[in-house]
Write a protein that holds these residues in place. Structure first.
Motif, PDB file in Angstrom:
ATOM      1  N   PRO A  32     -30.804   8.003 -49.649  1.00 18.46           N
ATOM      2  CA  PRO A  32     -30.967   8.365 -51.069  1.00 18.46           C
ATOM      3  C   PRO A  32     -30.059   9.158 -51.600  1.00 18.46           C
ATOM      4  N   GLY A  33     -29.900   9.119 -53.004  1.00 18.04           N
ATOM      5  CA  GLY A  33     -28.486   9.906 -53.576  1.00 18.04           C
ATOM      6  C   GLY A  33     -28.335  11.324 -53.049  1.00 18.04           C
ATOM      7  N   ARG A  34     -27.300  12.036 -53.559  1.00 22.04           N
ATOM      8  CA  ARG A  34     -27.130  13.403 -53.358  1.00 22.04           C
ATOM      9  C   ARG A  34     -25.932  14.158 -55.205  1.00 22.04           C
ATOM     10  N   PHE A  35     -26.880  14.554 -55.390  1.00 21.83           N
ATOM     11  CA  PHE A  35     -25.959  15.114 -56.835  1.00 21.83           C
ATOM     12  C   PHE A  35     -25.855  17.059 -56.213  1.00 21.83           C
ATOM     13  N   LEU A  74     -11.492  17.666 -52.851  1.00 22.96           N
ATOM     14  CA  LEU A  74     -11.805  18.875 -51.404  1.00 22.96           C
ATOM     15  C   LEU A  74     -12.915  17.497 -50.940  1.00 22.96           C
ATOM     16  N   LEU A  75     -14.078  18.317 -51.632  1.00 21.31           N
ATOM     17  CA  LEU A  75     -14.948  17.965 -50.424  1.00 21.31           C
ATOM     18  C   LEU A  75     -15.374  16.373 -51.053  1.00 21.31           C
ATOM     19  N   LYS A 119     -14.275  10.344 -46.504  1.00 23.34           N
ATOM     20  CA  LYS A 119     -13.592  10.494 -44.339  1.00 23.34           C
ATOM     21  C   LYS A 119     -15.164  10.198 -43.325  1.00 23.34           C
ATOM     22  N   GLN A 120     -16.328  10.531 -43.878  1.00 22.22           N
ATOM     23  CA  GLN A 120     -17.609  10.612 -43.297  1.00 22.22           C
ATOM     24  C   GLN A 120     -18.041   9.057 -44.084  1.00 22.22           C
ATOM     25  N   GLY A 121     -17.427   8.124 -44.942  1.00 25.98           N
ATOM     26  CA  GLY A 121     -18.396   6.816 -45.484  1.00 25.98           C
ATOM     27  C   GLY A 121     -18.884   7.222 -45.878  1.00 25.98           C
ATOM     28  N   ARG A 122     -18.662   8.464 -46.184  1.00 28.95           N
ATOM     29  CA  ARG A 122     -20.093   7.909 -47.625  1.00 28.95           C
ATOM     30  C   ARG A 122     -19.176   7.144 -49.482  1.00 28.95           C
ATOM     31  N   THR A 123     -20.630   6.824 -50.208  1.00 31.92           N
ATOM     32  CA  THR A 123     -19.320   6.911 -51.306  1.00 31.92           C
ATOM     33  C   THR A 123     -19.514   7.600 -52.040  1.00 31.92           C
ATOM     34  N   VAL A 124     -18.638   8.139 -52.497  1.00 33.54           N
ATOM     35  CA  VAL A 124     -18.669   9.418 -53.808  1.00 33.54           C
ATOM     36  C   VAL A 124     -18.332   9.163 -55.176  1.00 33.54           C
ATOM     37  N   VAL A 125     -18.668   9.953 -56.184  1.00 33.40           N
ATOM     38  CA  VAL A 125     -19.126   9.613 -58.193  1.00 33.40           C
ATOM     39  C   VAL A 125     -18.333  10.665 -58.109  1.00 33.40           C
ATOM     40  N   GLU A 126     -16.739  11.706 -58.832  1.00 34.31           N
ATOM     41  CA  GLU A 126     -16.644  12.541 -59.582  1.00 34.31           C
ATOM     42  C   GLU A 126     -16.901  12.859 -60.892  1.00 34.31           C
ATOM     43  N   THR A 127     -17.625  13.077 -61.098  1.00 32.71           N
ATOM     44  CA  THR A 127     -18.034  13.565 -62.550  1.00 32.71           C
ATOM     45  C   THR A 127     -17.843  15.053 -63.429  1.00 32.71           C
ATOM     46  N   LEU A 174     -26.875   7.675 -58.152  1.00 26.67           N
ATOM     47  CA  LEU A 174     -28.226   8.623 -57.175  1.00 26.67           C
ATOM     48  C   LEU A 174     -28.495   6.831 -56.904  1.00 26.67           C
ATOM     49  N   ALA A 175     -29.045   5.887 -58.158  1.00 25.42           N
ATOM     50  CA  ALA A 175     -29.954   5.483 -57.210  1.00 25.42           C
ATOM     51  C   ALA A 175     -29.329   4.233 -56.610  1.00 25.42           C
ATOM     52  N   ALA A 176     -27.827   4.606 -56.389  1.00 22.49           N
ATOM     53  CA  ALA A 176     -27.233   3.531 -55.713  1.00 22.49           C
ATOM     54  C   ALA A 176     -27.402   4.343 -54.471  1.00 22.49           C
ATOM     55  N   GLY A 177     -27.814   5.153 -53.900  1.00 26.95           N
ATOM     56  CA  GLY A 177     -27.774   6.237 -52.924  1.00 26.95           C
ATOM     57  C   GLY A 177     -26.034   6.726 -52.588  1.00 26.95           C
TER      58      GLY A 177
END
Ligand code: ATP
Ligand code: MG
Length: 211
Positions: free
Chosen positions: A3-6, A23-24, A30-38, A87-90
């Motif tokens: 599940p994605g996280r908002f 920074l987050l 580094k924890q291997g998550r895919t992150v989208v910044e907006t 979010l739909a892409a996790g």
């Protein structure tokens, strides 16, 4: 599928939202998550055009309701184009300001009815709510000092909001703290007066516990 996280960052001007979001994002990658910044307003090509209107110091004639709808116009585009698909892409979506900013600034700050703001939120966001909101809290003195220092460094003109009175910012800060008290499960209030790396550690601890 994960599940994605908002996750949204909130707080008065200069509290450290953008610094901590970056920074987050780095830490999560580094924890291997895919992150989208907006960011709100902004975050899309259309949103950036709307943001220009909102932050232009020449636009003193803008009416409070016009301003309100422009914020939500930018948000609607960001929700459809960036946030929901991510979010739909996790992915983890980190958003610099969201509807809580509108409730704090246009609601508590300028006195617009919260019901009006929430009605527009339902139209623009279709029920999308942050899973977690990090409210970085600082006092007004710290806010003004940081905003001035940053604007001086970047040679920027003070934005329209920076020019406004301390009492407005005091209402905004109190508004944020009231929102956090009202929804303790969604909000985490973080003391933003600590050094940047100490705040970042607090943010990472909260995320590690929840995401
Ligand atoms: N914990 C901190 N201690 C000292 N300075 C900080 C801290 N966090 C951020 N700053 C500095 O304060 C200024 C404002 O930080 P930042 O741009 O991250 O705030 P912001 O909340 O995004 O502000 P705005 O609402 O205006 O976008 C920057 O110059 C930044 O380097
Ligand atoms: Mg910022």
């Amino acid at each position: 599928m994960n599940p994605g996280r908002f996750i949204t960052f909130e707080g008065i001007d200069g509290c450290g939202k953008t610094t901590q979001l970056r920074l987050l994002a780095e830490w999560l990658r580094k924890q291997g998550r895919t992150v989208v910044e907006t960011v709100e307003p902004g975050g899309t090509d259309i949103g950036r055009q709307i943001r220009k209107i909102l932050l232009d110091p020449a636009n003193t004639a803008i009416h409070a309701r016009t301003e309100l709808m422009l914020y939500f116009a930018s948000r609607a585009q960001n929700v459809e184009e960036v946030i929901r698909p991510s979010l739909a892409a996790g992915h983890v979506v980190l958003c610099d300001r969201f509807t809580d900013s509108t409730l704090a600034y246009q609601g508590h700050g300028r006195g617009l009815e919260p019901d009006t703001i929430l009605a527009l939120d339902r139209i623009a966001c279709h029920g999308l709510r942050p899973d977690l909101t990090l409210l970085i809290d600082i006092d007004l003195e710290t806010s003004l000092t940081r905003a001035r220092r940053r604007n001086a460094r970047s040679g920027q003109e003070e934005s329209r909001i920076d020019d406004e009175h301390a009492s407005f910012h005091a209402r905004v800060r109190d508004g944020y703290l009231a929102l956090a008290r009202h929804e303790p499960a969604r909000f985490v209030v973080i003391d933003g007066r600590a050094p940047i790396d100490a705040v970042a550690r607090r943010v990472a601890e909260e995320i590690a516990a929840r995401v």
